[in-house]
Scaffold this active site. Sequence first.
Site, PDB file in Angstrom:
ATOM      1  N   ASP A  45       0.859  -1.196   0.000  1.00 42.61           N
ATOM      2  CA  ASP A  45       0.000   0.000   0.000  1.00 42.61           C
ATOM      3  C   ASP A  45       0.890   1.239   0.000  1.00 42.61           C
ATOM      4  OD1 ASP A  45      -1.905   2.092   0.836  1.00 42.61           O
ATOM      5  OD2 ASP A  45      -3.231   0.413   1.262  1.00 42.61           O
ATOM      6  N   THR A  49      -4.620   6.669  -0.366  1.00 35.36           N
ATOM      7  CA  THR A  49      -5.897   7.010   0.285  1.00 35.36           C
ATOM      8  C   THR A  49      -6.060   6.238   1.592  1.00 35.36           C
ATOM      9  OG1 THR A  49      -7.035   5.276  -0.970  1.00 35.36           O
ATOM     10  CG2 THR A  49      -7.058   7.490  -1.914  1.00 35.36           C
ATOM     11  N   GLY A  50      -5.177   5.292   1.848  1.00 35.79           N
ATOM     12  CA  GLY A  50      -5.256   4.521   3.091  1.00 35.79           C
ATOM     13  C   GLY A  50      -4.504   5.225   4.212  1.00 35.79           C
ATOM     14  N   TYR A 158     -11.708   4.995 -13.486  1.00 35.00           N
ATOM     15  CA  TYR A 158     -12.048   4.009 -12.448  1.00 35.00           C
ATOM     16  C   TYR A 158     -12.843   2.855 -13.049  1.00 35.00           C
ATOM     17  CZ  TYR A 158     -13.651   2.136  -7.965  1.00 35.00           C
ATOM     18  OH  TYR A 158     -13.914   1.318  -6.887  1.00 35.00           O
ATOM     19  N   TYR A 172      -6.141 -14.544 -17.180  1.00 39.67           N
ATOM     20  CA  TYR A 172      -5.187 -15.376 -16.424  1.00 39.67           C
ATOM     21  C   TYR A 172      -5.816 -16.724 -16.065  1.00 39.67           C
ATOM     22  CZ  TYR A 172      -0.935 -12.676 -15.748  1.00 39.67           C
ATOM     23  OH  TYR A 172       0.271 -12.059 -15.942  1.00 39.67           O
ATOM     24  N   GLN A 175      -5.925 -18.640 -19.621  1.00 41.57           N
ATOM     25  CA  GLN A 175      -4.630 -18.993 -20.243  1.00 41.57           C
ATOM     26  C   GLN A 175      -3.720 -19.778 -19.308  1.00 41.57           C
ATOM     27  OE1 GLN A 175      -3.078 -15.853 -22.668  1.00 41.57           O
ATOM     28  NE2 GLN A 175      -1.017 -16.687 -22.696  1.00 41.57           N
TER      29      GLN A 175
HETATM   30  N1  LIG Z   1     -15.915   1.039  -0.276  1.00 39.38           N
HETATM   31  C1  LIG Z   1     -16.739   0.864  -1.303  1.00 39.38           C
HETATM   32  O1  LIG Z   1     -17.896   1.287  -1.256  1.00 39.38           O
HETATM   33  C2  LIG Z   1     -16.279   0.112  -2.540  1.00 39.38           C
HETATM   34  C3  LIG Z   1     -17.215  -0.081  -3.554  1.00 39.38           C
HETATM   35  C4  LIG Z   1     -16.818  -0.765  -4.692  1.00 39.38           C
HETATM   36  C5  LIG Z   1     -15.541  -1.265  -4.803  1.00 39.38           C
HETATM   37  N2  LIG Z   1     -14.643  -1.063  -3.808  1.00 39.38           N
HETATM   38  C6  LIG Z   1     -13.290  -1.600  -3.999  1.00 39.38           C
HETATM   39  O2  LIG Z   1     -12.790  -2.115  -2.790  1.00 39.38           O
HETATM   40  C7  LIG Z   1     -11.376  -1.884  -2.713  1.00 39.38           C
HETATM   41  C8  LIG Z   1     -11.030  -1.146  -1.433  1.00 39.38           C
HETATM   42  O3  LIG Z   1     -11.693   0.112  -1.442  1.00 39.38           O
HETATM   43  P1  LIG Z   1     -11.813   1.007  -0.132  1.00 39.38           P
HETATM   44  O4  LIG Z   1     -13.207   1.475  -0.059  1.00 39.38           O
HETATM   45  O5  LIG Z   1     -11.250   0.303   1.020  1.00 39.38           O
HETATM   46  O6  LIG Z   1     -10.900   2.246  -0.537  1.00 39.38           O
HETATM   47  P2  LIG Z   1      -9.617   2.874   0.174  1.00 39.38           P
HETATM   48  O7  LIG Z   1      -9.256   4.077  -0.630  1.00 39.38           O
HETATM   49  O8  LIG Z   1      -9.861   3.058   1.622  1.00 39.38           O
HETATM   50  O9  LIG Z   1      -8.535   1.732  -0.016  1.00 39.38           O
HETATM   51  C9  LIG Z   1      -7.744   1.595  -1.155  1.00 39.38           C
HETATM   52  C10 LIG Z   1      -6.312   1.381  -0.700  1.00 39.38           C
HETATM   53  O10 LIG Z   1      -5.474   1.229  -1.848  1.00 39.38           O
HETATM   54  C11 LIG Z   1      -4.282   2.008  -1.650  1.00 39.38           C
HETATM   55  N3  LIG Z   1      -3.757   2.352  -2.971  1.00 39.38           N
HETATM   56  C12 LIG Z   1      -4.282   3.170  -3.907  1.00 39.38           C
HETATM   57  N4  LIG Z   1      -3.525   3.176  -5.011  1.00 39.38           N
HETATM   58  C13 LIG Z   1      -2.493   2.330  -4.778  1.00 39.38           C
HETATM   59  C14 LIG Z   1      -1.387   1.900  -5.531  1.00 39.38           C
HETATM   60  N5  LIG Z   1      -1.187   2.311  -6.784  1.00 39.38           N
HETATM   61  N6  LIG Z   1      -0.526   1.034  -4.961  1.00 39.38           N
HETATM   62  C15 LIG Z   1      -0.712   0.577  -3.691  1.00 39.38           C
HETATM   63  N7  LIG Z   1      -1.755   0.946  -2.932  1.00 39.38           N
HETATM   64  C16 LIG Z   1      -2.626   1.804  -3.475  1.00 39.38           C
HETATM   65  C17 LIG Z   1      -4.740   3.196  -0.848  1.00 39.38           C
HETATM   66  O11 LIG Z   1      -3.683   3.840  -0.177  1.00 39.38           O
HETATM   67  C18 LIG Z   1      -5.739   2.554   0.087  1.00 39.38           C
HETATM   68  O12 LIG Z   1      -5.132   2.075   1.269  1.00 39.38           O
HETATM   69  C19 LIG Z   1     -10.995  -1.116  -3.972  1.00 39.38           C
HETATM   70  O13 LIG Z   1     -10.505  -2.032  -4.926  1.00 39.38           O
HETATM   71  C20 LIG Z   1     -12.300  -0.527  -4.440  1.00 39.38           C
HETATM   72  O14 LIG Z   1     -12.309  -0.337  -5.834  1.00 39.38           O
HETATM   73  C21 LIG Z   1     -14.991  -0.367  -2.675  1.00 39.38           C
END
Ligand SMILES: NC(=O)c1ccc[n+]([C@@H]2O[C@H](COP(=O)([O-])OP(=O)(O)OC[C@H]3O[C@@H](n4cnc5c(N)ncnc54)[C@H](O)[C@@H]3O)[C@@H](O)[C@H]2O)c1
Length: 333
Positions: A45, A49-50, A158, A172, A175
Amino acid sequence: MLKEQGLADFVAGRRVIVSGGAGFLGSWLVDALYMLGAEHITIVDNLATGRIDNISHLLGTGRVKLINLPVEKLEPLKGYDFVIHMAARPSPEDYVEHPVETLLASSRGTEVMLETARLSDAVFLLTSTSEVYGDAEVVPTPETYWGKVNPIGPRSCYDEGKRYAEALTVAYARQYGVDVRIARIFNTYGPRLDPGASYARVVPRFIMQALRNEPVTIFGDGKQTRSFCYVSDMTIALLKLLLCGKCKGEVVNLGNDEEVTILELANLIKEIVGSRSEIVFLPPREDDPKRRRPDISKARRLLNWEPTTPLRAGLQKTVEWFRRYAGGGAHVG
Ligand SMILES: NC(=O)c1ccc[n+]([C@@H]2O[C@H](COP(=O)([O-])OP(=O)(O)OC[C@H]3O[C@@H](n4cnc5c(N)ncnc54)[C@H](O)[C@@H]3O)[C@@H](O)[C@H]2O)c1
């Protein structure tokens, strides 16, 4: 509650890698994997955004390690039983400010994690999104619906990124025979939603505005609908999909199928907070879906799962967390 679901047998002693594990959903899942006895968990990570606070309680345990790097820059690794790709920038603010990084996390980032799964002979889980359906014409939306997405609109980094991630994941599987599963997650909320993103995602934005008695801002007329799932329900669903023996190659909608309008949501949050905020309507966002409600019959059937937390109860817990940890309490009065 997790142990009651019989999941520990499948996790204890296993090695897991989770991209995006310091985020909202990722950190809940990492906590659950840790509690279920995973031998080792690697979190990849870059904290885009985390938050380190979401995982700091685990980092000293010797069983959880953070690689602070964009996942797309990681060399594929070996030696894992489960590979979970969650890294993403899922808030509308990021689509505007970081469209390239948003796409890279889903394109090159997915490739790195799939390679890791292939080299490790691991089970791979992709957290995709309801956004792959775009402005869906079929609601409740089943997994068989192909979507209505603008490939060059402001959200395309997105939603098209996730559509590519899904396509690469099934490639993946076809294949190389990798054991893959895809979760199409619908709006999920709860403690640890990024308070810093409070002007992007609807639940934290409304909660922070209501706690501060500032205007609660709705894009459009508020008649657009969403379906909100509480995070502990979602965590169990993700674990079940990851661990289920008959789910190889499956794509499953995960979410709560109770649909509310955004105006209803705003009023409910105001009531729970006891806020004096007025509701203000802003111009609608481009390409904002009008209705969003999952058809979760496949998840019910395949995973024997369904969400159990009512919206009011989940919001009460979330508001409580924002008051305590997100500085939301300071302005109430
Ligand atoms: N929360 C929702 O309502 C929701 C809905 C649909 C899908 N999702 C999916 O669930 C997953 C988690 O989402 P979330 O709500 O916890 O969001 P979040 O933003 O809290 O978590 C995403 C994490 O990914 C990290 N990150 C972003 N770009 C990165 C990169 N290039 N390399 C390494 N780390 C990276 C961020 O720092 C963060 O910790 C995501 O894949 C999101 O698309 C979430």
